[in-house]
Design an enzyme around this catalytic site. Structure first.
Site, short mmCIF file in Angstrom:
data_model
loop_
_atom_site.label_atom_id
_atom_site.label_comp_id
_atom_site.label_asym_id
_atom_site.label_seq_id
_atom_site.Cartn_x
_atom_site.Cartn_y
_atom_site.Cartn_z
N SER A 31 -1.69 -13.25 6.55
CA SER A 31 -1.38 -12.97 5.14
C SER A 31 -1.83 -14.10 4.23
O SER A 31 -1.40 -15.24 4.40
CB SER A 31 0.13 -12.80 4.94
OG SER A 31 0.71 -12.12 6.01
N HIS A 62 -1.10 -3.88 3.40
CA HIS A 62 -2.21 -4.12 2.49
C HIS A 62 -3.45 -3.52 3.14
O HIS A 62 -3.60 -3.58 4.35
CB HIS A 62 -2.45 -5.61 2.28
CG HIS A 62 -1.23 -6.43 2.51
ND1 HIS A 62 -0.42 -6.85 1.50
CD2 HIS A 62 -0.65 -6.87 3.65
CE1 HIS A 62 0.59 -7.52 2.00
NE2 HIS A 62 0.48 -7.55 3.29
N HIS A 84 0.94 -5.06 11.62
CA HIS A 84 2.14 -5.74 12.12
C HIS A 84 3.17 -4.77 12.69
O HIS A 84 3.29 -3.65 12.21
CB HIS A 84 2.82 -6.50 10.98
CG HIS A 84 1.98 -7.55 10.34
ND1 HIS A 84 1.17 -7.29 9.25
CD2 HIS A 84 1.81 -8.87 10.61
CE1 HIS A 84 0.55 -8.40 8.90
NE2 HIS A 84 0.90 -9.37 9.71
N TYR A 86 6.20 -5.22 12.13
CA TYR A 86 7.23 -5.08 11.08
C TYR A 86 6.94 -3.97 10.09
O TYR A 86 7.80 -3.58 9.31
CB TYR A 86 7.50 -6.41 10.37
CG TYR A 86 6.38 -7.01 9.53
CD1 TYR A 86 5.86 -6.37 8.41
CD2 TYR A 86 5.87 -8.26 9.86
CE1 TYR A 86 4.86 -6.94 7.66
CE2 TYR A 86 4.87 -8.86 9.11
CZ TYR A 86 4.37 -8.19 8.00
OH TYR A 86 3.39 -8.76 7.26
N GLU A 87 5.71 -3.43 10.13
CA GLU A 87 5.42 -2.26 9.29
C GLU A 87 5.91 -0.98 9.97
O GLU A 87 5.71 0.11 9.46
CB GLU A 87 3.91 -2.15 9.07
CG GLU A 87 3.29 -3.29 8.30
CD GLU A 87 1.77 -3.26 8.41
OE1 GLU A 87 1.15 -2.36 7.83
OE2 GLU A 87 1.21 -4.13 9.10
N ALA A 114 0.75 -17.12 9.34
CA ALA A 114 1.73 -17.90 8.60
C ALA A 114 2.98 -17.98 9.46
O ALA A 114 3.35 -17.01 10.11
CB ALA A 114 2.05 -17.20 7.28
N MET A 209 5.72 -13.49 12.78
CA MET A 209 5.88 -12.06 13.08
C MET A 209 4.57 -11.40 13.48
O MET A 209 4.36 -10.22 13.20
CB MET A 209 6.46 -11.35 11.85
CG MET A 209 7.74 -11.96 11.32
SD MET A 209 8.27 -11.15 9.81
CE MET A 209 9.60 -12.24 9.27
N SER A 210 3.69 -12.14 14.13
CA SER A 210 2.40 -11.53 14.48
C SER A 210 1.81 -12.21 15.72
O SER A 210 2.52 -12.88 16.46
CB SER A 210 1.43 -11.65 13.31
OG SER A 210 1.07 -13.00 13.10
N ASN A 233 6.69 -22.57 5.44
CA ASN A 233 8.07 -22.84 5.01
C ASN A 233 8.83 -23.44 6.18
O ASN A 233 8.38 -23.34 7.33
CB ASN A 233 8.76 -21.53 4.59
CG ASN A 233 8.77 -20.51 5.73
OD1 ASN A 233 7.73 -19.89 6.00
ND2 ASN A 233 9.87 -20.37 6.39
N HIS A 245 9.26 -14.22 0.66
CA HIS A 245 7.88 -13.85 0.98
C HIS A 245 6.92 -14.51 -0.02
O HIS A 245 5.83 -14.94 0.35
CB HIS A 245 7.75 -12.33 0.95
CG HIS A 245 6.41 -11.82 1.37
ND1 HIS A 245 5.82 -12.19 2.57
CD2 HIS A 245 5.53 -10.99 0.77
CE1 HIS A 245 4.63 -11.60 2.66
NE2 HIS A 245 4.43 -10.86 1.58
N1 HPA Z 1 9.92 -16.69 9.99
C1 HPA Z 1 9.19 -15.67 10.48
N2 HPA Z 1 7.95 -15.41 10.07
C2 HPA Z 1 7.43 -16.18 9.12
C3 HPA Z 1 8.14 -17.25 8.57
C4 HPA Z 1 9.45 -17.52 9.03
O1 HPA Z 1 10.15 -18.46 8.59
N3 HPA Z 1 7.33 -17.84 7.65
C5 HPA Z 1 6.16 -17.13 7.66
N4 HPA Z 1 6.22 -16.13 8.55
#
Ligand code: HPA
Length: 270
Positions: A31, A62, A84, A86-87, A114, A209-210, A233, A245
């Site tokens: 992403s 996307h 993903h 998560y989709e 990420a 998450m990937s 983060n 996000h």
């Molecule tokens: N947790 C899970 N997935 C993520 C995070 C996170 O803190 N940051 C970016 N993708």
């Protein structure tokens, strides 16, 4: 239609679009990390929607595109946009592009993502070379896949040869890069602080998450894999800040250029 039949059609379509350009390296970008596509010359852009059998975008997802061309003298294909769990997608959809990479005869796959930093040394904007992963998605893309059961060895899922080359590229450009273990969940909720504490105990340095399903399929096809996480983060509970996000996307954008320079150097030196 079987996967093999689908892949034949997808491959024929892409080969006709790529018109004789035989890519050697594929890059899956996470992403907001697609900056590398700007360094590509002689580009051919193919929207995912035009590629036969590619997963269709979901409402939340996307649209993506495949970008082929020359990067640092090497023929590359960048998959800009990934699918993903998560989709709400099946793992077969998430991993379809990796089967396509293999069908195109590519032997080297770079995956970026990420991730939230669990290792207390990590700061947002840092890069982490993935040394190993923990599959916490509760699924495996090889379940029910192919003919018979494949007990795939994952001892060196992330090729030591490529990790050394990435270190050399980072050293040359003076870009600091951590090494660590990536743990994947399905998302889409971020972790609780208790989960992050547990993942630290399990040996994870970053959480996302990937990537993990894709890497398992890549290793199934015996592709050499390099993985890089952008720490966008601090994972939940590592700081008292709430996760968003938007923060993830903003931090990804800030690190995008650094990642693109590093990958361009790495690919040029292959
Ligand atoms: N947790 C899970 N997935 C993520 C995070 C996170 O803190 N940051 C970016 N993708």
């Amino acid at each position: 239609m079987t996967l093999t039949e689908q892949l034949k059609e997808t491959k024929e379509f892409l080969e006709s679009k790529l018109a004789g350009c035989k890519p050697e390296v594929a890059v899956v970008v996470g992403s907001g990390l697609g900056g590398i596509t700007q360094n590509i010359a002689n580009t051919v852009l193919i929207p995912y929607a035009e590629i036969p059998h590619f997963p269709k975008p979901t409402v939340a997802g996307h649209a993506g595109q495949l970008v082929a061309g020359t990067l640092a003298g090497k023929k590359v294909v960048v998959l800009s946009g990934r699918f993903h769990l998560y989709e709400g997608r099946a793992v077969d959809e998430v991993t379809f592009p990796i089967h396509v990479v293999d069908a195109l005869g590519i032997k080297l796959l770079i995956v970026t993502n990420a991730a939230g930093g669990i290792n207390p040394q990590f700061k947002p904007g840092d890069l982490m070379m993935i040394e190993d992963h923990i599959n916490f998605t509760g699924s495996n893309p090889l379940l029910g896949f192919g003919n018979g059961v494949k007990f795939l060895d994952l001892t060196q899922a992330y090729a030591p040869r490529l990790r050394e080359k990435l270190d050399a590229a980072a050293e040359k450009l003076q870009i600091p890069i951590w090494r660590g273990v990536y743990l994947a969940t399905t998302g889409p909720s971020y972790e609780t602080p208790a989960e992050v504490k547990a993942f630290a105990w399990l040996g994870a340095d970053a959480v996302g998450m990937s990537t993990v399903p894709e890497v398992i399929i890549a290793r199934y096809h015996n592709l050499e894999v390099l993985g890089i996480s952008v720490i966008t983060n601090l994972a939940a509970g590592i700081s008292s800040k709430r996760l968003s996000h938007e923060e993830v996307l903003t931090a990804g954008k800030a690190a995008e250029d650094k990642l693109a320079r590093l990958l361009t150097e790495f690919i040029g030196a292959l």
